[in-house]
Scaffold this motif. Sequence first.
Motif, PDB file in Angstrom:
ATOM      1  N   LEU A  87      13.484  -6.432 -10.541  1.00 49.07           N
ATOM      2  CA  LEU A  87      13.519  -5.374 -11.550  1.00 49.07           C
ATOM      3  C   LEU A  87      12.566  -4.255 -11.234  1.00 49.07           C
ATOM      4  O   LEU A  87      12.750  -3.128 -11.668  1.00 49.07           O
ATOM      5  N   GLU A  88      11.506  -4.565 -10.483  1.00 49.32           N
ATOM      6  CA  GLU A  88      10.476  -3.576 -10.180  1.00 49.32           C
ATOM      7  C   GLU A  88      10.982  -2.540  -9.176  1.00 49.32           C
ATOM      8  O   GLU A  88      10.623  -1.376  -9.226  1.00 49.32           O
ATOM      9  N   ALA A  89      11.792  -2.936  -8.233  1.00 50.91           N
ATOM     10  CA  ALA A  89      12.220  -2.045  -7.156  1.00 50.91           C
ATOM     11  C   ALA A  89      13.271  -1.090  -7.546  1.00 50.91           C
ATOM     12  O   ALA A  89      13.632  -0.602  -8.405  1.00 50.91           O
ATOM     13  N   LYS A 109       0.806  -1.221   0.000  1.00 54.81           N
ATOM     14  CA  LYS A 109       0.000   0.000   0.000  1.00 54.81           C
ATOM     15  C   LYS A 109       0.838   1.269   0.000  1.00 54.81           C
ATOM     16  O   LYS A 109       0.600   2.176  -0.791  1.00 54.81           O
ATOM     17  N   LYS A 110       1.819   1.360   0.885  1.00 55.73           N
ATOM     18  CA  LYS A 110       2.578   2.612   1.005  1.00 55.73           C
ATOM     19  C   LYS A 110       3.688   2.740  -0.029  1.00 55.73           C
ATOM     20  O   LYS A 110       3.881   3.802  -0.595  1.00 55.73           O
ATOM     21  N   LEU A 111       4.434   1.662  -0.250  1.00 55.66           N
ATOM     22  CA  LEU A 111       5.557   1.748  -1.177  1.00 55.66           C
ATOM     23  C   LEU A 111       5.189   1.325  -2.591  1.00 55.66           C
ATOM     24  O   LEU A 111       5.952   1.564  -3.521  1.00 55.66           O
ATOM     25  N   GLY A 112       4.052   0.664  -2.773  1.00 55.80           N
ATOM     26  CA  GLY A 112       3.568   0.319  -4.107  1.00 55.80           C
ATOM     27  C   GLY A 112       4.228  -0.891  -4.748  1.00 55.80           C
ATOM     28  O   GLY A 112       4.127  -1.075  -5.958  1.00 55.80           O
ATOM     29  N   PHE A 113       4.886  -1.747  -3.971  1.00 52.90           N
ATOM     30  CA  PHE A 113       5.487  -2.952  -4.537  1.00 52.90           C
ATOM     31  C   PHE A 113       4.397  -3.946  -4.915  1.00 52.90           C
ATOM     32  O   PHE A 113       3.350  -4.016  -4.267  1.00 52.90           O
ATOM     33  N   VAL A 114       4.680  -4.735  -5.952  1.00 50.71           N
ATOM     34  CA  VAL A 114       3.796  -5.844  -6.306  1.00 50.71           C
ATOM     35  C   VAL A 114       4.410  -7.087  -5.683  1.00 50.71           C
ATOM     36  O   VAL A 114       5.475  -7.540  -6.108  1.00 50.71           O
ATOM     37  N   VAL A 115       3.755  -7.604  -4.666  1.00 54.06           N
ATOM     38  CA  VAL A 115       4.254  -8.772  -3.942  1.00 54.06           C
ATOM     39  C   VAL A 115       3.426  -9.970  -4.378  1.00 54.06           C
ATOM     40  O   VAL A 115       2.196  -9.957  -4.279  1.00 54.06           O
ATOM     41  N   THR A 116       4.112 -10.987  -4.887  1.00 55.07           N
ATOM     42  CA  THR A 116       3.427 -12.203  -5.303  1.00 55.07           C
ATOM     43  C   THR A 116       3.696 -13.297  -4.280  1.00 55.07           C
ATOM     44  O   THR A 116       4.679 -13.234  -3.533  1.00 55.07           O
ATOM     45  N   SER A 117       2.823 -14.299  -4.267  1.00 52.91           N
ATOM     46  CA  SER A 117       3.047 -15.424  -3.358  1.00 52.91           C
ATOM     47  C   SER A 117       2.616 -16.713  -4.046  1.00 52.91           C
ATOM     48  O   SER A 117       1.745 -16.710  -4.909  1.00 52.91           O
TER      49      SER A 117
END
Length: 182
Positions: A180-182, A157-165
């Motif tokens: 690559l996203e970060a 939410k705050k940093l906007g990372f796409v976290v997959t699991s």
Amino acid sequence: MAHLTETQTKILAAASTRPGNLAMPLPKGLHGAAAKKAVGKMIERGLLEEVDADLRRNEPLWRETGDGHGTTLIATEAGLDAIGIEPVVAQAMAGLRKPKPEVVETACPVSVRKGTKQAELIALLQAPEGASIAEITATTGWQPHSVRGAISGQLKKKLGFVVTSEKIEGRGRVYRIDPLEA
């Protein structure tokens, strides 16, 4: 058209888009003596009019008159005409419009301080093999619910990372951030 300052034009343009041609709230950054001077000149010229505020409709106050009463500002027909808007059209459009919530966009990227637990969490999740909740708790010393909260709240939410699991046999649920996203 009458000669208007940039501030006067902003006030009148905003009023033309609001229900009842309300001139309040004034543009951002205009307050105190500067606001009193600008509004005073506009009232003198007949561009704005001070009227009783309808507190039941939560109209913004220009000034308080005492006993829970106050006044607000509205753009007059002369004021709307000064910016090239026909008053009849402005009143019809103002009745149709509903106020839209202001959207604030942050253009500056958020940086993460090195050496923090949040930085450790991001590094663990950026590793090609990712990390499970158990592995993250062992590294950070956080409780499992704190890890899940950090992933959901801070990273997503705050940093906007796409976290997959994904669920991996023998490790449980493994979380990853694309390096690559970060």
